[in-house]
Design a protein around this motif. Structure first.
Motif, PDB file in Angstrom:
ATOM      1  N   UNK A 121      80.038   5.401  52.914  1.00  0.00           N
ATOM      2  CA  UNK A 121      81.123   5.312  52.130  1.00  0.00           C
ATOM      3  C   UNK A 121      82.131   4.424  52.630  1.00  0.00           C
ATOM      4  N   UNK A 122      82.364   4.147  53.850  1.00  0.00           N
ATOM      5  CA  UNK A 122      83.370   3.071  54.295  1.00  0.00           C
ATOM      6  C   UNK A 122      82.903   1.800  53.811  1.00  0.00           C
ATOM      7  N   UNK A 123      81.756   1.430  53.726  1.00  0.00           N
ATOM      8  CA  UNK A 123      81.211   0.266  53.323  1.00  0.00           C
ATOM      9  C   UNK A 123      81.330   0.205  51.755  1.00  0.00           C
ATOM     10  N   UNK A 124      81.122   1.141  50.996  1.00  0.00           N
ATOM     11  CA  UNK A 124      81.081   1.075  49.772  1.00  0.00           C
ATOM     12  C   UNK A 124      82.396   1.062  49.054  1.00  0.00           C
ATOM     13  N   UNK A 149      79.670   5.287  43.757  1.00  0.00           N
ATOM     14  CA  UNK A 149      78.621   4.660  44.231  1.00  0.00           C
ATOM     15  C   UNK A 149      78.773   5.269  45.702  1.00  0.00           C
ATOM     16  N   UNK A 150      79.953   5.503  46.324  1.00  0.00           N
ATOM     17  CA  UNK A 150      80.196   5.747  47.842  1.00  0.00           C
ATOM     18  C   UNK A 150      79.747   7.419  47.888  1.00  0.00           C
ATOM     19  N   UNK A 151      79.925   8.169  46.908  1.00  0.00           N
ATOM     20  CA  UNK A 151      79.662   9.520  46.775  1.00  0.00           C
ATOM     21  C   UNK A 151      78.168   9.935  46.730  1.00  0.00           C
ATOM     22  N   UNK A 152      77.540   8.790  45.707  1.00  0.00           N
ATOM     23  CA  UNK A 152      76.179   9.137  45.627  1.00  0.00           C
ATOM     24  C   UNK A 152      75.525   8.588  46.835  1.00  0.00           C
TER      25      UNK A 152
END
Ligand code: SF4
Length: 76
Positions: A19-22, A49-52
Protein backbone atom coordinates in the motif's frame (compact mmCIF):
# COMPACT_ATOMS: atom_id res chain seq x y z
CA UNK A 1 -13.89 16.47 0.07
CA UNK A 2 -14.08 12.74 -0.49
CA UNK A 3 -17.16 10.98 0.92
CA UNK A 4 -15.11 7.98 1.91
CA UNK A 5 -12.14 7.08 4.05
CA UNK A 6 -9.84 4.15 4.24
CA UNK A 7 -8.66 2.36 7.37
CA UNK A 8 -6.10 -0.25 8.29
CA UNK A 9 -6.90 -3.40 10.26
CA UNK A 10 -3.68 -3.63 12.25
CA UNK A 11 -4.28 -7.24 13.22
CA UNK A 12 -4.40 -8.22 9.55
CA UNK A 13 -1.54 -6.03 8.33
CA UNK A 14 1.69 -7.95 7.81
CA UNK A 15 3.73 -4.90 6.84
CA UNK A 16 4.35 -5.91 3.25
CA UNK A 17 4.47 -2.26 2.18
CA UNK A 18 2.45 -2.73 -0.98
CA UNK A 19 0.00 0.00 0.00
CA UNK A 20 2.89 2.36 0.73
CA UNK A 21 4.32 1.73 -2.73
CA UNK A 22 1.01 2.25 -4.52
CA UNK A 23 -0.23 5.23 -2.49
CA UNK A 24 2.73 6.80 -0.65
CA UNK A 25 0.88 10.01 0.22
CA UNK A 26 -1.92 8.07 1.91
CA UNK A 27 -0.12 5.20 3.65
CA UNK A 28 3.10 4.85 5.61
CA UNK A 29 4.61 2.38 8.05
CA UNK A 30 4.66 3.04 11.75
CA UNK A 31 7.39 1.94 14.16
CA UNK A 32 5.94 -1.59 14.19
CA UNK A 33 5.96 -1.76 10.37
CA UNK A 34 2.18 -1.67 10.33
CA UNK A 35 0.47 0.48 7.74
CA UNK A 36 -1.12 3.72 8.88
CA UNK A 37 -3.15 6.32 7.04
CA UNK A 38 -1.08 9.49 7.00
CA UNK A 39 -2.67 11.98 4.74
CA UNK A 40 -5.60 13.13 2.75
CA UNK A 41 -6.56 10.53 0.21
CA UNK A 42 -4.89 10.47 -3.11
CA UNK A 43 -7.07 10.07 -6.21
CA UNK A 44 -9.63 7.33 -5.77
CA UNK A 45 -8.09 5.02 -8.36
CA UNK A 46 -4.71 5.27 -6.63
CA UNK A 47 -6.14 4.30 -3.25
CA UNK A 48 -8.30 1.59 -4.79
CA UNK A 49 -5.19 0.04 -6.31
CA UNK A 50 -3.56 -0.01 -2.89
CA UNK A 51 -6.66 -1.47 -1.21
CA UNK A 52 -7.05 -4.16 -3.84
CA UNK A 53 -3.32 -4.92 -3.80
CA UNK A 54 -3.17 -5.66 -0.08
CA UNK A 55 -2.50 -9.40 0.19
CA UNK A 56 -4.21 -9.73 3.57
CA UNK A 57 -7.26 -7.53 2.91
CA UNK A 58 -6.20 -5.32 5.80
CA UNK A 59 -7.43 -2.15 4.09
CA UNK A 60 -11.09 -1.28 4.03
CA UNK A 61 -13.34 1.60 3.13
CA UNK A 62 -15.06 3.30 6.05
CA UNK A 63 -16.97 6.33 7.24
CA UNK A 64 -19.91 7.95 5.58
CA UNK A 65 -19.86 6.18 2.27
CA UNK A 66 -23.01 4.11 1.95
CA UNK A 67 -21.30 1.78 -0.47
CA UNK A 68 -17.71 1.09 -1.38
CA UNK A 69 -16.56 3.69 -3.88
CA UNK A 70 -16.95 2.70 -7.49
CA UNK A 71 -14.58 3.98 -10.14
CA UNK A 72 -16.10 5.75 -13.12
CA UNK A 73 -15.18 2.97 -15.50
CA UNK A 74 -17.22 0.54 -13.35
CA UNK A 75 -20.44 2.59 -13.39
CA UNK A 76 -22.14 0.70 -16.20
S1 SF4 B 1 -0.47 -3.80 1.76
FE1 SF4 B 1 -1.74 -4.61 3.46
S2 SF4 B 1 -0.40 -6.00 4.61
FE2 SF4 B 1 0.92 -4.72 3.31
S3 SF4 B 1 1.50 -2.97 4.63
FE3 SF4 B 1 -0.32 -2.34 3.46
S4 SF4 B 1 -2.06 -2.85 4.83
FE4 SF4 B 1 -0.28 -3.98 5.59
Amino acid sequence: MAAWKVAVDRDSCLGTGICVVYAPDTFAHDEEAKAVVVGPPEPLDTVRTAVEGCPTRALRWTDDATEPPVADHERR
